[in-house]
Write an enzyme that holds these catalytic residues in place. Structure first.
Site, mmCIF file in Angstrom:
data_model
loop_
_atom_site.group_PDB
_atom_site.id
_atom_site.type_symbol
_atom_site.label_atom_id
_atom_site.label_comp_id
_atom_site.label_asym_id
_atom_site.label_seq_id
_atom_site.Cartn_x
_atom_site.Cartn_y
_atom_site.Cartn_z
ATOM 1 N N GLU A 1 1.205 -1.521 0.118
ATOM 2 C CA GLU A 1 -0.045 -0.029 -0.189
ATOM 3 C C GLU A 1 1.052 1.270 -0.197
ATOM 4 O O GLU A 1 1.496 2.133 0.736
ATOM 5 C CB GLU A 1 -1.300 0.031 1.127
ATOM 6 N N LYS B 1 -15.723 3.899 5.629
ATOM 7 C CA LYS B 1 -14.334 3.425 6.234
ATOM 8 C C LYS B 1 -14.086 4.604 7.143
ATOM 9 O O LYS B 1 -14.909 5.334 7.610
ATOM 10 C CB LYS B 1 -13.093 3.819 5.036
ATOM 11 N N GLU C 1 -9.817 9.223 5.059
ATOM 12 C CA GLU C 1 -9.453 7.266 5.157
ATOM 13 C C GLU C 1 -10.373 7.166 3.541
ATOM 14 O O GLU C 1 -10.840 6.096 3.557
ATOM 15 C CB GLU C 1 -9.515 6.624 6.539
ATOM 16 N N GLU D 1 -14.491 5.622 -0.403
ATOM 17 C CA GLU D 1 -14.509 4.683 0.195
ATOM 18 C C GLU D 1 -15.385 5.186 1.416
ATOM 19 O O GLU D 1 -14.734 6.015 2.081
ATOM 20 C CB GLU D 1 -14.168 3.852 0.762
#
Length: 408
Positions: A271, A328, A334, A325
């Site tokens: 990541e 999250k 985030e 997203e």
């Protein structure tokens, strides 16, 4: 006359071989680039559309954070290499060999080889999880059990096991040659590294230069963390020059492994990314910085670079993340790491298929559609095709002239 036809035949063989071993007519993707396909959103594209999106971007590696059967089914016969993930909560159960065999039999075996599962991430950031003590005691036993199950089913040669680690496992990371693991994790870390060395699997790290900049923006150079032109830093012990923080973090992990007696294990970045939005205290979380970071990262990936410590070994990187997203938890950042909005429109354009200049440019903040992005890829592909055609025509002409002059 016989000599002439002999020359022509030889030339034809040479031409055929040249075409077979060249990349003429084929579009080359970035083999060292993958993307994290998280699914913590209630408005994301269905897996089939996600596959279309990845295909349009010529991305052939993806990571998911579970073993979602819808994704595994949708990606069948696509050629996309998938890394699947075992949730942290499952490690205790899967340390039992019988349970591990049942898990592999039901979650992996039904989908291969049609779905190209090449890696299994056993947990995620286990060493720094809130429930560290319990998880660490189960991590390596679970990996051993799953490896045994893969071997029983004849899949161990095709699927590698590892576990992505946060860089918080490092006690020291600066300069890179001082890299070392925290004392409290060194015991289990040695067991993990022994497993990886035995199975020839990579050591995965989740590396985010963004966090270093956010934590100390007055001392950490923004250009250094964004891959922009900068003075960089020289490791005082190795004299190696670093022009970006990501490569320094990777090399710090390599040195940390060496301090435990493990050399030669490949490090891959599971990541890395940059948020395009954040809370007021999340310094640097802007759309412009996110676009610059990922644009420059992709440019490096197109060059198949290695780190200063291992310059000949291309660094494999998975960008975080494919989508923003909305489910999250945590700070605003985030939910804003995606290159794309949930509907498939771009959050910002990093030019996956058109990054070719050496200097970083200020990206456009205009939201574009997937078709715009694909159009860019098509132009790049056409240019690549035309360049290949001209190159091989020149090779053929010169080769023909040489062969006509050779006496037989």
């Amino acid at each position: 006359m016989a000599s002439f036809f002999s020359r022509i035949s030889t030339f034809r063989i040479f031409l055929l071989c040249s075409l077979c071993f060249s990349d003429f007519g084929f579009l080359q993707g970035v083999s060292s680039l993958g993307i994290n396909y998280g699914q913590l959103g209630n408005n994301l594209l269905p897996p089939e559309k996600v596959l279309d999106l990845l295909s349009s971007l010529r991305i052939t590696k993806a990571r998911i954070y579970d073993t979602n059967p819808q994704v595994l089914t949708a990606f069948a016969n696509s050629g996309v290499e998938l890394m699947v993930t075992i949730e942290n909560a499952m490690l205790g159960q899967l340390s039992n060999p019988q349970a591990a065999f049942q898990w592999v039999t039901s979650h992996i075996k039904p989908y291969v080889p049609a779905t190209k599962i090449t890696s299994i991430a056993v947990g995620n950031e286990v060493f720094t999880d809130d429930d560290t003590t319990v998880l660490l005691s189960n991590l390596v036993p679970a990996m051993v059990s799953i490896q045994g199950a893969l071997a029983q089913l004849g899949l161990d040669q095709y699927i590698k096991l590892s576990t992505p680690c946060s860089l918080a496992v490092l006690q020291e990371s600066y300069p890179p040659s001082a890299g070392s693991f925290k004392t409290e994790v060194s015991g289990v870390m040695s067991q993990l590294l022994q497993f990886l060395q035995t199975t020839k699997a990579p050591f995965w790290i989740n590396a985010y230069p963004y966090f270093a900049y956010k934590g100390d923006p007055n001392r950490v150079s923004l250009d250094y963390v964004l891959f922009n032109p900068n003075q960089g830093m020289v490791d005082p012990f190795t004299k190696l020059q670093y022009d970006n923080m990501l490569y320094a973090q990777v090399d710090a992990a390599i040195y940390a492994m060496a301090r435990l007696g493990f050399n030669g294990i490949e490090v891959k970045v599971s990541e890395t990314g940059w948020p395009s939005n954040g809370d007021e205290n999340e310094i640097g979380a802007t759309l412009q910085n996110a676009a610059i970071y990922n644009r420059n990262l992709l440019r490096r990936q197109l060059q198949n670079e290695g780190t200063p410590l291992r310059p000949k070994l291309r660094l494999e990187v998975y960008v975080f993340a494919l989508f923003n997203e909305n489910m999250k938890p945590g700070p605003t950042s985030e939910r804003n790491y995606g290159l794309f909005h949930p509907d498939g429109t771009m959050a910002y354009n990093v030019g996956l298929s058109s990054v070719s200049t050496n200097s970083a440019t200020t990206p456009s903040t205009t939201t574009s559609s997937v078709s715009d992005f694909t159009s860019s890829a098509t132009k790049a592909a056409t240019m690549e095709y035309n360049q290949s055609w001209v190159y091989w025509m020149l090779v053929c002409v010169l080769s023909f002239q040489v062969y006509m002059r050779i006496p037989f």
